[in-house]
Every structure is written in structure tokens, then in C-alpha cells.
Enzyme design. Structure first.
Site, PDB file in Angstrom:
ATOM      1  N   CYS A 167       0.730  -1.359   0.039  1.00 23.20           N
ATOM      2  CA  CYS A 167       0.155   0.082   0.003  1.00 23.20           C
ATOM      3  C   CYS A 167       0.740   1.067  -0.114  1.00 23.20           C
ATOM      4  O   CYS A 167       0.802   2.248  -0.886  1.00 23.20           O
ATOM      5  CB  CYS A 167      -1.033  -0.016   1.150  1.00 23.20           C
ATOM      6  N   HIS A 185      -1.022   5.953   2.448  1.00 26.31           N
ATOM      7  CA  HIS A 185      -1.248   4.630   3.455  1.00 26.31           C
ATOM      8  C   HIS A 185      -1.663   5.267   4.817  1.00 26.31           C
ATOM      9  O   HIS A 185      -1.134   6.432   5.406  1.00 26.31           O
ATOM     10  CB  HIS A 185       0.315   4.167   3.494  1.00 26.31           C
TER      11      HIS A 185
END
Length: 517
Positions: free
Chosen positions: A103, A157
Site C-alpha cells: 500500500c 497509506h
């Protein structure tokens, strides 16, 4: 009124308590934390003037969504009618890949235009801003050019949200948690869990996120907007309301096609990444493979419905004819292929992503482009479409020529990096992987779309490897600092939180997006 004394929004019966406005230049640490997590208004000085003729942007991110969609055909049972409907309105990139199969580094590359090998951001626990203190994010860049930039949900993130990027950021609430976890019976499963929830859709964080985005589209805006909406599902854990599970009866679930000895021709570093004695062994030992696939399909169906709600509101809004729509997933996901689970790998399943772009007056409805592109190409693409300059930091290439003509000459493969000095080069025919110790993999997708046969040691492919290797990054920056995303339970219990506001404590307890490979 909210707990902070701020007006709360009610959308379709849901109370929106997590709205925040942020954009001042200097924050104390306390104000910064409160702004990110709670939503304390802080308006920047200076009135904005409308920018005539500029397109709006609707930027939709879906966490952990691989190619299991109708329009990409990654799984025959995937139910994504709303994503498929969007695909019919614009262009699908059938060979779109992430910059990194995790991510944080993937999103950092998308939102700065700087690839992992240049940034040193390789893993989820590498804070990106210390590595790139001068980088102007995609959202900052549009704000600097008079766009109203609102974001909600997971865009950066989770732990590393960037307060300077937002005029307003809406912190997505957490999801209800089922009793009796883990539902799959895997000991110490933590987030690696799946099963139905006996709640309505409206209890889910992604549904509340959709309500917030719909509210935004129902407002009048005096200048062009950039609305970024970041969905969490199908990120683990795969907990969604029961009706989505019931769409996929367990007895009928189709497992991915796999080869029993698929790791036999993989170099040691590749086998280490696959980690067959980890998740895969636990899934097999607990008879969970069909249940896991069911959970992933159910989570995809759930998020598809939420995106559909958002798109329906958008289609009914006055902005539909002057808004560019971009929908993307941040990386792929393995469900037992190569005895591997999750992302964190350089094979096709972990790196191929959905990417749809709709540009009114430019993209042809239902068009498909088979050129190899990277999600990090979105930064210069949106700049060019909006008539904005492309910052010098951006390393990637605009997709506008392909939006105009999907067969436009394109000499660039897609590069994916996982950790320091581990890279994949994906051309339209081949995938070439080189690990940090020099070991290699090569797959010919014309005859081996599932990547079952590693050709790297066959001398007749040396020239092909040499050609693909020319695209490997010439600079590999050392990995940046790491932070511990989760503290051990013993330390968490000892930590005193009485001095934190209740809303911050609740946020920290409910919402965690980290996954350390």
C-alpha cells in the site's frame, strides 16, 4: 452538533462526524494529529476565484483489489456490475501495474510521481515524507492551481496521511467487528480473517465514506474540484454484511488455477517471498481456501455496490459532463497462486491492477488499451488533462496519448519494485524479474499467462532478458527509516491514553491500515 461542537452532516440517515478542514502551513504536533484524526477546521487565508474551463476530478481508489472484476476477467465469479458499467463509459487499461506491491510505496509513487527506487520507500513501514520532504503531492499540486481538493478514506497509506495535501480530509470511520474472532479458525489470524457480519451496509465505514462523497457531489462548488475517495475493502479482514457472502455459496466457489510444483523453478529469494509454509499452509491446514476466496469475492461485491452508489449520485449531478473519473486499485493480491497469499510479490497476481479513466469528450466509451502502464503515470496524466504544468520531480509518463489512441506507439514497459533491488519489468509479452542477489525469472505471457514456467535459465531467451534488463532502475536508493506500525499488545496495554481526547482514542482503537510484510 458533533462532539467537537461542529455541525454534523446527515446523509441517507448516517451521521458524518469525521469531517476536517486542513491547509494551514504550520501545525503543532498536537494540532496536526487532531486535524488528521478528528477534523478540526482550519481555513487557509485568501478567497479562491473560480477557474473557468478546468475539469473536475473524481479520483476513486480501491484498496487491495486485483484483477477479479468483470471487465478484467480475473475470476469467473466476480460480481462487479458497477465497476463494469464505469468501464463501459471510458477506457480500461488491461495491462496496468503498480509501482510496488504494497500500500504505502504504491500510493507514494502514485501521489508523488516518484518511483520506489528513487524514493527509498519500499515497504508499508517506511514513512514517505522524511524521504521526500520537498515533494509536491498530486493533491498539493492541484490545490496550488486553485482546485478545491477534498479527500476521504484511504488515499495515502493510513499512518502517513499528508495534511498539506488537503483543503478538507474526511477520516473514514472504522468497521463493526464480529464476536468470536477469528471467524476462520486460524490461530493468531489477526487481520488475516474472513466471515460475514450481521449488520446493515450502513454500519460499514465504506458506506459512510460513500455518503460523505455523495454529500460533496450534491453541493454547489465555485471552483473546480478534485474529490478523492479511498475505499478500504477488499483489504483484510474480509468482514462484510452477510448478504454479500450469500451471493457466493461455498459449495460453488471456484479456486484459482494453480500448479502443484509451481515453486520448483523459482530462485530462493522468490520462494522466500512466496513463503509457502506461512499463510498458505495455515489456509490448507484449516480447510479455508474456499472460504477465503468466498470472503474476497464478497468483499469485492460489497465495495462494488458502494462505488455504484457513488457513481449513481455522480451521474445525477450537474458535474458529469465536466469531470474526469479515475478508478484504480493500489496493487494486486494472491489467493494461493504460487502458494502465496496477500500482495508483497513481483508476480502478475500481485502487480496487475484495475485502471479505468473516463475523460468527457476524449475517451471512447468501452475502449480498451493493452499497452503496459504504471499507476504512477496518473500524476502527469491528470496534470496534462487539467492543463497544469508537470512538476520536475515527476519521473513517469502521461497516458494522454493512449487516451486519445489506445494503439499509440508505446515503448515503455511497466516497472514494479518490492524491497531494495528487487524489480519486475512487464512488457506486453514478458515478465522479467531480477532479485537483489541477481537471480531471475522470465515468463512468456503469450503461452504462459499464469506464469508457471520460468524461462530465465534457457539460453535462447538471453537477448530478451538483456532487452528487458535495460529498463531496470539505474539508481536504487537505500531504504528509508522504518517505524513500528503496531506495538506489541503488552506495550499497548501499558500505554496511558487518558490524556488523549476520546475521539482520538476511538480512532486509534478502530482503525489500522498497516500490514508489514
Amino acid at each position: 452538533m458533533s462532539r467537537l461542537g461542529l455541525p454534523s452532516l446527515t446523509v441517507n440517515g448516517h451521521l458524518g462526524k469525521n469531517i476536517l478542514v486542513c491547509s494551514t502551513r504550520v501545525f503543532s504536533a498536537t494540532v496536526l494529529l487532531a486535524t488528521i484524526l478528528l477534523g478540526i477546521p482550519s481555513f487557509s487565508a485568501g478567497a479562491s476565484q473560480p477557474a473557468a474551463g478546468k475539469p473536475n476530478i473524481l479520483f476513486i481508489a480501491i484498496d487491495d483489489l486485483n484483477d477479479w472484476t468483470g471487465f478484467l476477467g480475473g475470476h469467473p465469479q466476480a460480481q462487479t456490475p458497477h465497476l463494469d458499467g464505469l468501464a463501459k463509459r471510458g477506457m480500461v487499461f488491461t495491462r496496468a501495474y503498480c509501482a510496488a506491491p504494497a500500500c504505502n510505496p504504491s500510493r507514494t509513487a502514485i501521489l508523488t510521481g516518484i518511483m520506489p527506487a528513487s524514493s527509498g520507500v519500499y515497504h508499508n513501514n517506511n514513512p514517505w515524507r522524511p524521504q521526500l520532504p520537498e515533494a509536491v503531492t498530486l493533491f498539493q499540486h492541484f490545490r496550488q492551481h486553485n482546485y478545491k481538493v477534498f479527500g476521504g478514506g484511504k488515499l495515502f497509506h493510513g499512518p502517513f496521511n499528508d495534511v498539506l495535501s488537503w483543503e478538507m480530509y474526511w477520516a473514514r470511520p472504522g468497521d463493526p467487528m464480529p464476536p468470536g474472532r477469528p471467524l476462520n479458525g486460524i490461530p493468531n489470524a489477526a487481520q488475516f480473517d474472513w466471515g460475514p457480519l450481521d449488520v446493515d451496509d450502513g454500519a460499514m465505514g465504506d458506506a459512510k465514506l460513500t455518503d460523505w462523497a455523495i454529500w460533496f457531489l450534491q453541493q454547489e462548488h465555485d471552483r473546480p474540484f478534485f474529490l478523492a475517495v479511498g475505499y478500504i475493502r477488499p483489504h483484510l479482514p474480509w468482514y462484510v454484511p452477510r448478504p454479500y457472502f450469500e451471493r457466493f455459496p461455498l459449495a460453488n466457489v471456484i479456486l484459482p488455477r494453480v500448479k502443484e510444483n509451481d515453486l520448483d523453478d523459482i530462485p530462493p529469494l522468490g520462494r522466500k517471498i512466496a513463503n509457502p509454509q506461512g499463510d498458505h499452509a495455515r489456509v490448507l491446514a484449516t480447510n479455508n481456501w474456499h472460504r477465503a476466496v468466498q470472503g474476497y469475492l464478497a468483499s469485492i461485491a460489497f465495495v462494488d455496490y458502494q462505488v455504484g452508489r457513488l457513481l449513481q449520485a455522480f451521474y445525477q449531478s450537474p458535474y458529469v459532463d465536466n469531470t474526469i473519473v479515475v478508478l484504480w486499485g493500489d496493487h494486486g493480491w494472491h489467493l494461493g497462486q504460487k502458494q502465496h497469499w496477500r500482495k508483497f510479490a513481483l508476480w502478475e497476481e500481485a502487480t496487475r491492477v484495475p485502471l479505468i479513466i473516463v475523460v468527457p469528450g476524449l475517451t471512447k466509451p468501452g475502449s480498451r488499451c493493452g499497452r503496459t502502464v504504471n499507476l504512477a503515470d496518473l500524476y502527469p496524466t491528470l496534470c496534462e488533462l487539467a492543463g497544469l504544468p508537470i512538476p520536475p520531480q515527476v519521473e513517469t509518463r502521461s497516458l494522454v496519448p493512449l487516451l486519445k489512441d489506445p494503439e499509440h506507439p508505446w515503448d515503455r514497459p511497466a516497472i514494479t519494485t518490492h524491497g531494495y533491488m528487487n524489480h519486475a519489468v512487464r512488457s506486453e509479452q514478458y515478465r522479467y524479474i531480477r532479485y537483489s542477489d541477481g537471480s531471475e525469472e522470465l515468463y512468456d505471457h503469450e503461452v504462459d499467462p499464469l506464469e508457471w514456467t520460468n524461462l530465465a535459465n534457457d539460453p535462447k531467451y538471453q537477448q530478451i532478458k538483456d532487452e528487458l534488463a535495460k529498463w531496470l532502475p539505474q539508481v536504487n536508493r537505500e531504504e528509508g527509516p522504518r517505524v513500528q506500525e503496531r506495538q506489541p499488545a503488552r506495550i499497548r496495554r501499558q500505554r496511558k491514553t487518558a490524556d488523549l481526547p476520546p475521539a482520538i482514542r476511538a480512532y486509534l482503537a478502530q482503525e489500522w491500515f498497516g500490514e508489514i510484510p
